[in-house]
Design an enzyme around this catalytic site. Structure first.
Site, short mmCIF file in Angstrom:
data_model
loop_
_atom_site.label_atom_id
_atom_site.label_comp_id
_atom_site.label_asym_id
_atom_site.label_seq_id
_atom_site.Cartn_x
_atom_site.Cartn_y
_atom_site.Cartn_z
N ARG A 76 -82.45 -10.36 -41.79
CA ARG A 76 -82.62 -11.58 -42.71
C ARG A 76 -83.92 -11.79 -43.57
O ARG A 76 -84.99 -11.53 -43.17
CB ARG A 76 -82.52 -12.93 -41.78
CG ARG A 76 -82.66 -14.25 -42.56
CD ARG A 76 -83.06 -15.26 -41.55
NE ARG A 76 -82.99 -16.44 -42.43
CZ ARG A 76 -83.55 -17.75 -41.75
NH1 ARG A 76 -84.30 -17.80 -40.74
NH2 ARG A 76 -83.87 -18.78 -42.77
N HIS A 82 -80.65 -21.19 -46.70
CA HIS A 82 -79.65 -21.19 -45.33
C HIS A 82 -78.46 -20.51 -45.90
O HIS A 82 -77.26 -20.94 -45.27
CB HIS A 82 -79.58 -22.63 -44.91
CG HIS A 82 -80.82 -23.30 -44.35
ND1 HIS A 82 -81.07 -24.36 -44.68
CD2 HIS A 82 -81.51 -22.72 -43.56
CE1 HIS A 82 -82.37 -24.70 -43.75
NE2 HIS A 82 -82.52 -23.71 -43.22
N ARG A 122 -91.74 -29.84 -42.69
CA ARG A 122 -91.71 -29.82 -44.09
C ARG A 122 -91.29 -31.30 -44.55
O ARG A 122 -90.50 -31.79 -43.66
CB ARG A 122 -91.00 -28.90 -44.69
CG ARG A 122 -91.52 -27.38 -44.55
CD ARG A 122 -90.59 -26.31 -45.02
NE ARG A 122 -89.93 -25.91 -43.75
CZ ARG A 122 -88.73 -25.02 -43.83
NH1 ARG A 122 -88.22 -24.91 -44.93
NH2 ARG A 122 -88.23 -24.64 -42.43
N GLU A 154 -75.70 -16.62 -37.85
CA GLU A 154 -76.17 -16.03 -38.98
C GLU A 154 -76.69 -14.74 -38.86
O GLU A 154 -76.26 -13.79 -39.69
CB GLU A 154 -77.91 -16.52 -39.34
CG GLU A 154 -77.67 -17.89 -39.99
CD GLU A 154 -78.84 -18.80 -39.81
OE1 GLU A 154 -79.25 -19.10 -38.58
OE2 GLU A 154 -79.66 -19.18 -40.79
#
Ligand code: ADP
Length: 398
Positions: free
Chosen positions: A93, A181, A241, A379
């Site tokens: 990734r 994402h 964040r 993922e």
């Protein structure tokens, strides 16, 4: 001898991995899913097999303090577990592909150096993603590696969606809204025809709510817009964040508080969001268990921003047919799902309270005009599929 291939998702303090095995004359099967956590503090290796049985759960030597050392530790466990195994490929990734890399790519030293140029755009993720690639180049020089980008699924957004309305000359250097994402959203889009066929081609908002959080507007399985933009700082409130804030705040931090760029970067990536508001934790599960007003305010803000952005993406889609929850918070917190669904009831979403707490996939009532769903993301499988197709292997199924 059996063949193996790996999927790696390297972060700042963790290395998540999947080991795929191809027994002679068989398709790929998942042999292990695990992670090294606490890199740099108290490193620990854990992994389970396809049936969920524990394969390893050990603390590691404190010298496992960075990505290279984590790859070494993983390699040595793999060697002891599967002696003589032949690694055929590694899929990674990588958060940011920039303007040059959208589709998955076979990695070379040149590609890796191009991707290092994007580190300032994703300082929380990109350096760690790339360190893992570098470590595999050193450790297993002959093994092909593939990078799969979190920005890739959003490629093809309209010009208006990608635009950052600053002077043209400034934007020429690649300043545009990319979205992130993407591997998670691509996976969800790929399984909707099976898990929820009625909405697979409809107007769907997917809420990926984890440590990082964003929404994606899907129509006919394609991304039309998302709440993350040029970097992974925009949109929803996240663990550390802030999500979208008035850019004037940044001028204030520089000009009035005289903070340096590095200090502001650290504040935006590591000290804000749920952690900044609560002063207690960046972890939703912790915050939901606490009674302090600051913990409640952090959760209230998280829900408020999610509901507000759902309204915005409903406008992008010209109406919405379904809302899908995924990732750590979306898959596991019935309370956050309930609160976001209640705040979105004006869209015609009627939550089925019982279904929401019973592990059902569909969590809205039969009569609800907008349906709501929980769909676990994967993922790593998406990375495996891309990697395998680029390397010419048969596709893994789980
Ligand atoms: P990442 O992969 O980005 O690290 P995850 O998708 O694993 O993030 O999500 C992590 C978040 O999910 C954390 O805030 C964690 O508290 C939250 N989470 C996991 N399980 C639960 C739960 N049962 N209730 C509330 N939040 C949960």
């Amino acid at each position: 001898m059996d063949d193996y291939a790996l999927v790696l998702n390297a972060g700042s303090s963790s290395l998540k991995f999947c080991v795929y095995q191809r027994p002679r004359d068989n398709d790929w099967e998942i042999a292990a899913r695990g992670q090294i956590e606490g890199i740099g503090t108290s490193p620990r290796l854990s992994a389970k097999d396809a049936q969920g049985a524990v394969l390893v759960n050990n603390s590691l030597d404190a010298s496992v303090a960075d990505g290279h050392a984590a790859i070494e530790a993983l390699a040595s466990w793999l060697r002891s577990k599967w002696p003589g195994a032949h690694v055929l490929g590694v899929g990674h990734r990588v958060v940011h592909g920039g303007t040059r890399y959208g589709q998955p790519v076979l990695l070379t030293r040149q590609t890796l150096s191009d991707l290092y140029e994007l580190v300032p755009l994703a300082p929380l993720h990109q350096p760690y993603n790339l360190a893992a690639i570098d470590a595999v180049f050193e450790r297993l020089p002959g093994v092909p590696q593939v990078a799969c980008f979190d920005t890739g699924f959003h490629a093809g957004h309209s010009q208006v969606v990608e635009l950052i309305p600053l002077p043209k000359e400034i934007c020429k250097s690649g300043l545009r809204r990319y979205g992130f994402h993407g591997l998670s959203y691509e996976y969800i889009a790929s399984v909707l025809p099976t898990v929820a066929p009625a909405i697979a081609k409809a107007r769907v908002i997917v809420a990926h709510l984890g440590s990082g959080a964003s929404l994606c507007a899907l129509k006919d399985g394609r991304s039309l817009d998302s709440t993350l933009g040029f970097t992974a700082l925009d949109g929803l409130c996240m663990g550390t964040r802030p999500g979208a804030i008035d850019p004037g705040v940044l001028l204030y931090l520089f000009q009035n508080l005289e903070l340096s760029a590095k200090e502001v970067e650290t504040m935006l990536y590591k000290q804000s969001g749920l952690l900044g508001i609560s002063g207690i934790s960046n972890d939703m599960r912790d915050l939901l268990g606490r009674s302090e007003p600051e913990a409640r305010l952090a959760v209230d803000y998280f829900v408020y921003r999610a509901a507000k952005e759902i309204g915005a993406l409903a406008a992008v889609l010209g109406g919405v047919d379904a809302l899908v929850f995924t990732a750590g918070i979306g898959e596991n917190s019935s309370e956050i799902r309930r609160r976001i669904c209640e705040a979105s009831s004006w869209l015609g979403l009627d939550l089925d309270a019982q279904a929401n707490t019973s592990g059902n996939s569909r969590i809205s009532t039969e009569q609800s005009r907008v349906s709501a769903w929980v769909v676990p993301t994967n993922e790593e499988l998406m990375i495996a599929r891309h990697t395998w197709s680029l390397l010419g292997f048969m596709q893994p199924v789980s």
